[in-house]
Design a protein around this motif. Structure first.
Motif, PDB file in Angstrom:
ATOM      1  N   PRO A  56       5.580  -2.022   5.048  1.00 58.82           N
ATOM      2  CA  PRO A  56       4.622  -2.696   4.191  1.00 58.82           C
ATOM      3  C   PRO A  56       3.620  -2.257   3.613  1.00 58.82           C
ATOM      4  CG  PRO A  56       4.832  -3.512   6.379  1.00 58.82           C
ATOM      5  CD  PRO A  56       5.879  -2.453   6.279  1.00 58.82           C
ATOM      6  N   MET A  57       3.299  -0.922   4.423  1.00 60.11           N
ATOM      7  CA  MET A  57       2.017  -0.179   3.795  1.00 60.11           C
ATOM      8  C   MET A  57       2.332   0.655   2.541  1.00 60.11           C
ATOM      9  SD  MET A  57      -0.208  -0.550   6.473  1.00 60.11           S
ATOM     10  CE  MET A  57      -1.458   1.088   5.751  1.00 60.11           C
ATOM     11  N   HIS A  58       3.548   0.507   2.189  1.00 59.24           N
ATOM     12  CA  HIS A  58       3.957   1.101   0.790  1.00 59.24           C
ATOM     13  C   HIS A  58       4.361   0.102  -0.227  1.00 59.24           C
ATOM     14  CE1 HIS A  58       3.864   4.675   3.264  1.00 59.24           C
ATOM     15  NE2 HIS A  58       4.879   4.600   3.979  1.00 59.24           N
ATOM     16  N   GLU A  95      -0.165  -7.753  -0.612  1.00 57.72           N
ATOM     17  CA  GLU A  95      -0.888  -8.670   0.226  1.00 57.72           C
ATOM     18  C   GLU A  95      -1.292  -8.211   1.557  1.00 57.72           C
ATOM     19  OE1 GLU A  95      -2.358 -11.296  -1.207  1.00 57.72           O
ATOM     20  OE2 GLU A  95      -1.803 -10.281  -3.062  1.00 57.72           O
ATOM     21  N   PHE A  96      -0.075  -7.647   2.217  1.00 57.24           N
ATOM     22  CA  PHE A  96      -0.254  -7.244   3.616  1.00 57.24           C
ATOM     23  C   PHE A  96      -1.499  -6.043   3.600  1.00 57.24           C
ATOM     24  CE2 PHE A  96       0.631  -3.923   6.704  1.00 57.24           C
ATOM     25  CZ  PHE A  96       0.747  -4.525   7.951  1.00 57.24           C
ATOM     26  N   CYS A  97      -1.460  -5.226   2.599  1.00 58.21           N
ATOM     27  CA  CYS A  97      -2.233  -3.956   2.740  1.00 58.21           C
ATOM     28  C   CYS A  97      -3.704  -4.384   2.358  1.00 58.21           C
ATOM     29  CB  CYS A  97      -1.798  -3.082   1.603  1.00 58.21           C
ATOM     30  SG  CYS A  97      -0.471  -2.024   2.340  1.00 58.21           S
ATOM     31  N   THR A 100      -5.802  -4.552   5.397  1.00 56.91           N
ATOM     32  CA  THR A 100      -5.997  -3.058   6.167  1.00 56.91           C
ATOM     33  C   THR A 100      -7.118  -2.337   5.452  1.00 56.91           C
ATOM     34  OG1 THR A 100      -4.864  -1.657   4.418  1.00 56.91           O
ATOM     35  CG2 THR A 100      -3.448  -2.868   5.990  1.00 56.91           C
ATOM     36  N   PRO A 101      -7.606  -1.309   6.154  1.00 59.90           N
ATOM     37  CA  PRO A 101      -8.965  -0.627   5.930  1.00 59.90           C
ATOM     38  C   PRO A 101      -8.708   0.016   4.575  1.00 59.90           C
ATOM     39  CG  PRO A 101      -8.152  -0.198   8.199  1.00 59.90           C
ATOM     40  CD  PRO A 101      -7.156  -0.806   7.555  1.00 59.90           C
ATOM     41  N   PRO A 144      -5.636   8.993   3.053  1.00 60.95           N
ATOM     42  CA  PRO A 144      -4.657   8.138   2.433  1.00 60.95           C
ATOM     43  C   PRO A 144      -4.421   8.627   0.881  1.00 60.95           C
ATOM     44  CG  PRO A 144      -6.704   6.883   2.411  1.00 60.95           C
ATOM     45  CD  PRO A 144      -6.729   8.211   3.314  1.00 60.95           C
ATOM     46  N   VAL A 145      -3.063   8.449   0.520  1.00 54.30           N
ATOM     47  CA  VAL A 145      -3.027   8.916  -0.964  1.00 54.30           C
ATOM     48  C   VAL A 145      -2.519   7.442  -1.599  1.00 54.30           C
ATOM     49  CG1 VAL A 145      -1.382   9.820  -2.745  1.00 54.30           C
ATOM     50  CG2 VAL A 145      -2.051  11.208  -0.551  1.00 54.30           C
TER      51      VAL A 145
END
Length: 145
Positions: free
Chosen positions: A37-39, A43-45, A48-49, A94-95
């Motif tokens: 889900p990080m990619h 909505e999930f992301c 996140t920070p 992060p990219v």
């Protein structure tokens, strides 16, 4: 038996740049089956920070492989070579989708006896921030006699 030397020298370098698109991430996810889900889940992301989706670390690292191939072309190496591996791989920032990455590959050591070169690779984004670092070992394969 002929004597061969590594056809690269300390200080030789190659830079490769690419803007990472959403299509790149989708295709990479399909090839690797990494659908974190990080990619893929905006909505999930948002919770996140990072606040948004990020590119696979290994996709940003893959530019190092391109640079390792292209340094051989730039310096017209006449002995085939294969990747012997990557050491000390780190994803340092992060990219994000749309970032333009540059992989800087620079030869830092040559071992003619083992027929290996060692390249330090630094991948930066368009802001100059380091997003990935590693050391690459390139093994040259002289013809068998």
């Amino acid at each position: 038996m002929a004597e061969y030397k590594v056809p690269l020298k300390v200080g030789d370098f190659y830079d490769f740049s690419k803007t990472v698109t959403e299509a790149d991430v989708v295709l990479f996810g399909g090839v690797t089956a990494d659908f974190s889900p990080m990619h893929f889940n905006e909505e999930f992301c948002k919770k996140t920070p990072y606040g948004t989706r990020i590119v696979h670390g290994v996709l940003s690292f893959a530019l190092a492989s391109t640079a390792s191939t292209n340094i051989q072309t730039k310096y017209e190496t006449d002995i085939p070579a294969a990747s012997y591996g990557y050491d000390h791989l780190r994803f340092t920032a992060p990219v994000f989708f749309g970032d333009t990455l540059t992989a800087h590959y620079e030869i830092v050591k040559v071992d003619d006896e083992a027929m290996k070169s060692y390249g330090d690779i630094t991948v930066t984004n368009q802001k100059g921030e380091v997003v990935c670092v590693c050391t690459h070992i390139l093994k040259f394969l002289p013809p068998q006699e």
